[in-house]
Scaffold this active site. Structure first.
Site, mmCIF file in Angstrom:
data_model
loop_
_atom_site.group_PDB
_atom_site.id
_atom_site.type_symbol
_atom_site.label_atom_id
_atom_site.label_comp_id
_atom_site.label_asym_id
_atom_site.label_seq_id
_atom_site.Cartn_x
_atom_site.Cartn_y
_atom_site.Cartn_z
ATOM 1 C CG ASP A 1 -0.211 -0.058 2.536
ATOM 2 O OD1 ASP A 1 1.036 -0.134 2.538
ATOM 3 O OD2 ASP A 1 -0.894 -0.039 3.592
ATOM 4 N N GLY A 2 2.146 1.124 -0.213
ATOM 5 C CA GLY A 2 3.007 2.293 -0.286
ATOM 6 C C GLY A 2 3.527 2.755 1.061
#
Length: 878
Positions: free
Chosen positions: A478-479
């Site tokens: 998800d970064g």
């Protein structure tokens, strides 16, 4: 604008120089953006007097138990922040102002430590045992337990002209939230306070906050708070302070980089005075290298059996958990004491500070043995890391010279120079080495030292640690990211053998859980950055960038970079004391008093009852709901240290790695300024900055200076495309001579096609000066807060007249000379020179006296470094 207000005032737009620097890197621009958030008065990082708060938010309980307290830690990060700002913008005023603010508010002034002149180095303190639980206190003062002698007090007095300690107290009540004021006046802010006083198990939730200056205005009648901590027949009004060595060492790091970066700009003169003060701070920081009661280091078992130390056999040369000093408030019949600490945590070590204090000339300690002590400390600290590195790569806790704080029989079989392994040195609630933040903080200093020097011993430590920490870091889909948080330890290191260190195959670390903590992430990224910049590690560079980018992208707030935190530990706000578990605040039955918030202190006290003003905090409702059975409260905290470290991590990556093309090959010396003891030697290493295409021969020549300084090793070094980064040792020696002069010389490192590199050597003279034949007194005791009338007295006890005398000193704060008599006073900056007006001769057994009047603002200008040109005199400063 007053100096103390500058730090919190609005900043002007960055200069063109700053804009140009920022344009070089996105990360440098991030530094400026984040710096401006921190310095924006609307965001609340600083008090009206320019003091940095521990956090913007007020309701926070960790080591400081209120957000608008501050710590020496916060000051050290502020200094580093301003040093980086100077590098980016060329503006060095904020850095100097930060140091001046530190001197004014968190380094105790003469008035705050008034009776140091009564200190007796052969009787540094009275022994009191440490105990496992707060309910075992007060601890009785015991004169029958022998203590050692303090071997550095005299040389510090001689070097700096007074008996005061130049170090930060660790904790300030910035806005006087507790209400104790400055030395019992109840109103002045900031005020010196303290909390932890009762052994390893006393958590922040079990402390009784109290003033550092015990005037008996609060607490128990006639005892103040003293009788909660120490048992004595009677109690005296007194002052006492505790230094956190990691913070002072970090301040020294900041001053080093300020000088180095200012020198690159041709502006070193702007920060030279501050760099000298860093050397002075390092001189006093050596008190952290001693056993608590100056007992012998090694196999120190039994309170009376372990012998008192003599000379420096009480010195472990590590950064221990604290040093403390105190004394009587009564200046007419006073006393004073000093203690070190027997417990050394790996997380407090700072080889970079040791390198600075043992090799540079601009931050050089002025005492007789300060430089050599720090040189020993540098090697001892590197050994300490090696001894504590687990099989996986993480560093275990530390060692103690006093098991359980009372020289008890050790439970550990492993030792380091006779000090016993302790996986959780100092405090146990929570265990002191379970936090990954200590790993990132401490190893950053090792990486910085490695970056500057190329030391192979440091690289070996880092290779293993970076591999372990990186392998346990996750870049999520998800970064975002996860880094280690809580650590668990098993086994012990092998007993230290400096000749053949063990493998520590039985010492292990495991990771219990993970975190996105932004402050720790920044420290971790800085470690990776310094390591990658020197070693060329692509994986470390990549991970540093990912952590910084993901943190910046995901966790921005209007005030900085922060993540929400659930605080389950806030259930302890209203804990009543439980004798079975030890939880809650212990106050002995029958002990009663009042604190400055008006709260009763007795056996029924809780953390909250001692701090009733928390119930007025705008965030209190969340805690109150939790205590009533509601949800765990969640807070987003902007801690000063974390926000500063985030800014610094961006700037470090920007200057060292972002868009940096491989530099041309150049010669690197691990030290450009070297102090060489007379009759001894000093070494440094030489390497190249990048791999050459063919062999490079570096020639070492002496180009000028004292004949007593000479090259003691080979005059040529050969570097190949494969060994270019491995430091090769060069040794300089100083011959014995009869003079008392510290000679200097310049050596040059040169190779065909490369820019020559100078190495400046200064001899440390070991000749004993002749007995003093004179006394110089500078008396500024006639002082009224913003002005003073001073006296300069030169007394001659020799056999010959003193002709054309000249007295010099440097004041600790600036001032304006408004009048003088019987002498010519010449002032340059804070430096003063006094020469005769009509009285050029001081006769045998006679004296001359001159006087002056001065005005000033802020702290009292105290004379330092007083001397009579051409003579060895006793120096008295009043």
């Amino acid at each position: 604008m007053p100096g103390q207000a500058i730090a919190a005032s609005p900043k002007a737009a960055p200069t063109q120089q700053a804009v140009t620097a920022a344009a070089e890197s996105t990360y440098t621009q991030r530094f400026l953006d984040h710096y401006n958030k921190i310095k924006n008065p609307a965001n609340g990082y600083f008090s009206p007097k320019g003091v940095p708060y521990h956090s913007v938010e007020t309701l926070i309980v960790e080591a400081p138990d209120h957000g608008h307290e501050t710590t020496s830690e916060a000051y050290s990060y502020w200094l580093w922040l301003e040093a980086m700002y100077g590098r980016v913008t060329g503006d060095w005023a904020p850095f100097n102002n930060a140091w001046a603010n530190m001197e004014q508010y968190i380094i105790p002034a003469q008035a705050d430590q008034p009776t140091n002149s009564f200190y007796q180095a052969n009787k540094p303190a009275t022994y009191a045992a440490e105990w496992d639980l707060p309910n075992q206190y007060p601890s009785t003062l015991r004169t029958e337990v022998g203590v050692g002698s303090d071997p550095i007090a005299g040389e510090l007095q001689s070097a700096y002209g007074n008996s005061n300690i130049y170090g930060m107290h660790w904790l300030l009540d910035v806005d006087n939230w507790y209400g104790y004021g400055r030395c019992g006046d109840g109103t002045t802010s900031p005020s010196y306070i303290n909390t932890f006083q009762r052994g390893a198990q006393e958590s922040v939730w079990e402390t009784v906050p109290h003033p550092s200056c015990e005037s008996f205005n609060w607490g128990k009648t006639g005892q103040g708070f003293l009788s909660l901590f120490t048992g004595d027949a009677s109690y005296s009004k007194q002052w006492r302070y505790t230094n956190a060595p990691d913070a002072d060492a970090r301040a020294i790091q900041a001053a080093y980089w300020a000088y180095v970066w200012a020198r690159e700009q041709g502006k070193e003169s702007l920060v030279a005075d501050t760099a000298k003060k860093a050397g002075k701070m390092g001189d006093y920081l050596r008190y952290a290298m001693f056993d608590k009661y100056f007992k012998r280091i090694g196999q120190c078992i039994g309170e009376t059996a372990c012998p008192a130390g003599t000379g420096k056999n009480s010195m472990h040369y590590l950064m221990s958990w604290y040093y403390s000093w105190g004394g009587a408030l009564d200046t007419s019949g006073g006393w004073a004491w000093r203690i070190g600490s027997s417990h050394s945590h790996f997380g407090y070590q700072n080889p970079m500070a040791a390198y600075i204090l043992s090799t540079t000339s601009f931050a050089r300690p002025q005492s007789a043995t300060g430089v050599t002590d720090w040189a020993t400390s540098l090697q001892r600290q590197l050994e300490f890391y090696t001894w504590l590195q687990s099989a996986e790569g993480g560093f275990a806790g530390g060692a103690t010279n006093s098991w359980n704080g009372r020289y008890a029989q050790p439970e550990s079989a492993s030792s380091f120079y006779g000090m016993y392994y302790d996986w959780q040195p100092v405090y146990h609630d929570p265990a002191s080495n379970q936090w990954f933040g200590f790993q990132a903080w401490s190893v950053q200093r090792v990486a910085e030292y490695y970056y500057v020097t190329g030391d192979a011993k440091a690289k070996k430590l880092l290779d293993k640690w970076v591999g372990w920490a990186s392998a346990n870091t996750t870049l999520t889909a998800d970064g975002k990211y996860q880094i280690p948080s809580t650590l668990q330890w098993t086994g012990e290191p092998d007993t230290w053998n400096p000749t053949t260190p063990g493998t520590n195959s039985n010492l292990h670390v495991s990771i219990v859980d993970y975190t996105t903590d932004v402050g720790v992430t920044a420290a971790f990224a800085r470690t990776l950055t310094f390591y990658a910049a020197r070693s060329g590690s692509v994986s470390a560079k990549t991970l540093a960038k990912e952590l910084l980018d993901r943190m910046w992208a995901n966790y921005q707030t209007s005030k900085g970079v922060a993540v929400p935190e659930k605080r389950e530990d806030y259930k302890r706000f209203d804990d009543a004391y439980n004798a079975a578990t030890g939880d809650g605040v212990f106050v002995p039955t029958g002990w009663t008093g009042k604190n400055a918030q008006g709260a009763t202190v007795d056996a029924n006290s809780t953390f909250l009852s001692l701090r009733p003003k928390f119930q007025q905090d705008p965030d209190w409702a969340k805690v109150q709901s939790y205590l009533a059975g509601g949800a765990v409260p969640e807070f987003t905290y902007h801690r000063f240290w974390a926000q500063a470290d985030i800014a610094l991590a961006m700037a470090d990556y920007g200057r060292l790695l972002d868009g940096v093309t491989p530099p041309p090959v150049s010669i690197i010396a691990s030290a450009n300024d070297l102090s060489v003891p007379e009759g001894g030697s000093k070494s440094f290493t030489v390497s190249l900055s990048a791999a050459p295409t063919s062999n490079v021969t570096v020639n070492i020549t002496k180009v000028s200076g004292d004949a007593d300084l000479f090259l003691a090793t080979a005059s040529t070094l050969t570097f190949t495309p494969s060994n270019w980064s491995v430091g090769q040792t060069v040794t300089l020696s100083a011959g014995e001579d009869a003079d008392l002069t510290n000679g200097t010389a310049v050596f040059q490192l040169a190779a065909t096609g490369l820019t020559p590199v100078p190495v400046n050597a200064a001899e440390l003279d070991n000749d004993i000066p002749p007995p003093a034949t004179c006394t110089v007194t500078v008396d500024t005791s006639n002082d009224w807060g913003n002005g003073q009338v001073g006296r300069v007295i030169v007394q001659n006890f020799g056999t010959q007249p003193i002709n054309n005398w000249k007295v010099s000193w440097t004041a600790t704060n600036d001032f304006t000379l408004t009048n003088s008599w019987n002498g010519t006073f010449t002032k340059t900056g804070r430096s003063v020179a006094v020469t005769p007006l009509w009285n050029s001769t001081v006769p045998v057994n006679g004296n001359v006296e001159a006087g002056f009047q001065a005005s000033y603002s802020g702290a009292k200008p105290v004379p330092s470094g007083v001397s009579l040109e051409g003579y060895t005199c006793n120096i008295v400063v009043k």
